[in-house]
Design a protein around this motif. Structure first.
Motif, short mmCIF file in Angstrom:
data_model
loop_
_atom_site.label_atom_id
_atom_site.label_comp_id
_atom_site.label_asym_id
_atom_site.label_seq_id
_atom_site.Cartn_x
_atom_site.Cartn_y
_atom_site.Cartn_z
N ARG A 48 0.72 56.69 -4.69
CA ARG A 48 1.48 55.72 -4.41
C ARG A 48 2.40 55.29 -5.46
NH1 ARG A 48 -3.61 55.30 -3.60
NH2 ARG A 48 -4.04 54.21 -5.20
N ALA A 49 3.79 55.53 -5.45
CA ALA A 49 4.61 54.79 -6.55
C ALA A 49 4.72 53.73 -6.67
CB ALA A 49 6.10 55.55 -6.08
N GLU A 50 4.52 52.94 -7.98
CA GLU A 50 4.35 51.71 -8.27
C GLU A 50 5.11 51.36 -9.50
OE1 GLU A 50 0.23 50.64 -8.66
OE2 GLU A 50 -0.33 51.26 -6.79
N HIS A 51 5.99 52.27 -9.94
CA HIS A 51 6.82 51.87 -11.10
C HIS A 51 8.28 52.54 -10.90
CE1 HIS A 51 3.39 50.54 -13.46
NE2 HIS A 51 2.72 51.56 -13.05
N GLY A 52 9.49 52.02 -11.33
CA GLY A 52 10.67 52.52 -11.34
C GLY A 52 11.26 52.50 -10.18
N MET A 53 12.42 53.32 -10.19
CA MET A 53 13.17 53.52 -8.71
C MET A 53 12.12 53.93 -7.67
SD MET A 53 16.04 52.50 -9.41
CE MET A 53 16.68 52.77 -7.92
N MET A 54 11.21 54.86 -7.86
CA MET A 54 10.34 55.54 -6.67
C MET A 54 9.63 54.27 -6.08
SD MET A 54 11.13 58.73 -6.44
CE MET A 54 9.68 59.45 -5.54
N SER A 55 9.22 53.27 -7.05
CA SER A 55 8.54 52.19 -6.34
C SER A 55 9.48 51.06 -5.49
CB SER A 55 7.94 51.44 -7.73
OG SER A 55 7.27 50.05 -7.08
N LEU A 56 10.70 50.97 -6.14
CA LEU A 56 11.66 50.42 -5.13
C LEU A 56 11.86 51.02 -3.92
CD1 LEU A 56 13.99 49.18 -7.99
CD2 LEU A 56 12.38 47.65 -7.03
N ALA A 57 11.53 52.10 -3.99
CA ALA A 57 12.37 53.25 -2.52
C ALA A 57 10.92 53.27 -1.74
CB ALA A 57 12.49 54.54 -2.64
N GLY A 58 9.72 52.95 -2.00
CA GLY A 58 8.59 52.84 -1.35
C GLY A 58 7.85 54.10 -1.22
N ALA A 59 8.08 55.02 -2.35
CA ALA A 59 7.51 56.38 -2.13
C ALA A 59 5.99 56.54 -2.18
CB ALA A 59 8.17 57.00 -3.06
N ALA A 60 5.61 57.30 -1.12
CA ALA A 60 4.24 57.45 -1.16
C ALA A 60 4.05 58.92 -0.38
CB ALA A 60 3.55 56.42 -0.32
N ALA A 61 2.98 59.54 -0.65
CA ALA A 61 2.73 60.58 0.12
C ALA A 61 1.07 60.65 0.26
CB ALA A 61 2.86 61.87 -1.12
N GLN A 62 0.82 61.11 1.42
CA GLN A 62 -0.55 61.39 2.01
C GLN A 62 -0.93 62.72 2.46
OE1 GLN A 62 0.78 58.71 3.68
NE2 GLN A 62 0.65 57.46 2.13
N GLN A 63 -2.08 63.36 2.08
CA GLN A 63 -2.42 64.76 2.45
C GLN A 63 -3.84 64.46 2.83
OE1 GLN A 63 -1.69 68.16 0.04
NE2 GLN A 63 -0.46 66.76 -1.41
N THR A 64 -4.27 65.19 3.74
CA THR A 64 -5.60 65.21 4.49
C THR A 64 -5.94 66.61 5.01
OG1 THR A 64 -5.50 63.08 5.23
CG2 THR A 64 -6.91 64.13 6.32
N THR A 65 -7.19 67.00 4.73
CA THR A 65 -7.52 68.32 5.33
C THR A 65 -8.87 68.02 5.83
OG1 THR A 65 -6.53 69.71 3.81
CG2 THR A 65 -8.24 70.64 4.82
N VAL A 66 -9.35 68.28 7.20
CA VAL A 66 -10.71 68.33 7.64
C VAL A 66 -11.17 69.66 7.67
CG1 VAL A 66 -11.90 67.72 9.85
CG2 VAL A 66 -9.84 66.25 9.38
N PHE A 67 -12.39 69.69 7.07
CA PHE A 67 -12.91 71.18 7.04
C PHE A 67 -14.38 71.00 7.23
CE2 PHE A 67 -13.39 68.64 3.10
CZ PHE A 67 -14.53 69.12 2.46
N ASP A 68 -15.12 72.49 7.32
CA ASP A 68 -16.36 72.62 7.49
C ASP A 68 -17.10 73.32 6.40
OD1 ASP A 68 -17.00 71.43 9.83
OD2 ASP A 68 -16.56 73.31 11.13
N LEU A 69 -18.10 73.18 5.94
CA LEU A 69 -18.89 73.74 4.84
C LEU A 69 -19.63 74.83 5.59
CD1 LEU A 69 -19.36 73.66 1.88
CD2 LEU A 69 -21.42 72.24 2.34
N TYR A 126 -15.49 76.60 1.84
CA TYR A 126 -15.02 75.27 2.29
C TYR A 126 -13.65 75.71 3.56
CZ TYR A 126 -16.49 72.89 -1.74
OH TYR A 126 -17.36 72.57 -2.85
N ARG A 127 -14.11 75.73 4.86
CA ARG A 127 -13.16 76.26 5.97
C ARG A 127 -12.11 75.08 6.25
NH1 ARG A 127 -15.76 79.89 10.53
NH2 ARG A 127 -15.70 81.40 8.87
N PRO A 128 -11.21 75.17 6.33
CA PRO A 128 -10.23 74.23 6.79
C PRO A 128 -10.01 74.23 8.27
CG PRO A 128 -8.76 75.82 5.83
CD PRO A 128 -10.20 75.93 5.66
N LEU A 129 -9.99 73.05 9.07
CA LEU A 129 -9.86 72.92 10.40
C LEU A 129 -8.46 72.33 10.79
CD1 LEU A 129 -13.28 71.39 11.26
CD2 LEU A 129 -12.65 73.92 11.33
#
Length: 239
Positions: free
Chosen positions: A61-82, A87-90
């Motif tokens: 989550r961007a919380e400083h500077g111009m990136m914060s004003l632009a509401g910049a954010a990124a999320q990554q998710t991997t569901v996997f098995d052991l 670590y085997r991604p699904l």
């Protein structure tokens, strides 16, 4: 800044190298994020069981500077098995937001068909199926594997299959432990450098007993780009 928890303080005491691989356990880790050496925001990495599988999330989550004003954010998710120690991604989801724009990429790892494929806001040439090999992992899972496998002087080899791309990733763990300072604390860590050509560099710092990297640094053309520094984590017994 949030203070270190007793669990982290205990893990950072001493300079011993790892004696055995960490068992996979749930945790939540909070990071400060820097871009080009300047504070950008915060990030949370979480590993937890879900529906008979495991799941790892990284939320920036961007919380400083111009990136914060632009509401910049990124999320990554991997569901996997052991599977054994692997670590085997699904499945995989990536979401990027800025201003009024939102990009979503979804990936599916079909181990019955031995193929992975991505859809959504991904380039056309990256929509083609990729043949899966044993040991293939997403980028998030490789971070976990580096923490699990790092030992001084060791070379680590993985196959990155992520966002419509497949490529070998090789890392070299420095022989000597390196002093790293986070906030007011200094401790000894293993520095793990990715071996690659071109103008990009990645370094990961690992501390024995801590299930997540204490620092992840990316550089381009010799200049720091994204830098994640651990400030707190909670293990399974603290949630």
């Amino acid at each position: 800044m949030k203070p270190f928890l007793p669990l982290l303080l205990a893990a950072l005491t001493g300079a011993a190298a790892p004696t055995s691989a960490l068992a996979l356990e749930p945790f939540v880790a909070n990071y400060q994020v820097f871009n080009g050496g300047k504070a950008l925001g915060d990030a949370t990495m979480q590993v937890r069981p879900e529906g008979g599988h495991w799941r790892i999330d990284l939320d920036i989550r961007a919380e400083h500077g111009m990136m914060s004003l632009a509401g910049a954010a990124a999320q990554q998710t991997t569901v996997f098995d052991l599977v054994g120690d692997a670590y085997r991604p699904l499945s995989q989801t990536m979401v990027r937001k800025v201003l009024f724009s939102k990009r979503i990429i979804n990936g599916n790892y079909d181990w019955n068909q031995r193929a992975a494929q991505w859809s959504g806001d991904v380039k056309e040439h990256r929509r083609k199926p990729i043949a899966l090999q044993d040991g293939d992992m997403s980028g998030l899972l490789i971070n976990l594997a580096v923490v699990r496998d790092a030992q001084p002087g060791k070379t680590l080899s993985y196959r990155f299959v992520d966002s419509g791309r497949a490529r070998p990733h090789q890392y070299v763990v420095q022989q000597e432990l390196e002093g790293v300072k986070i906030d007011d604390m200094s401790f000894n860590a293993m520095r793990v450098n990715r071996v690659q050509s071109g103008n990009e560099e990645t370094s990961i710092w690992v501390v024995d007993g801590v299930p997540t990297p204490v620092r992840i640094l990316q550089r381009e053309d010799g200049q720091d780009t994204y830098d994640l520094r651990l400030v707190e984590y909670k293990g399974v017994n603290e949630q």
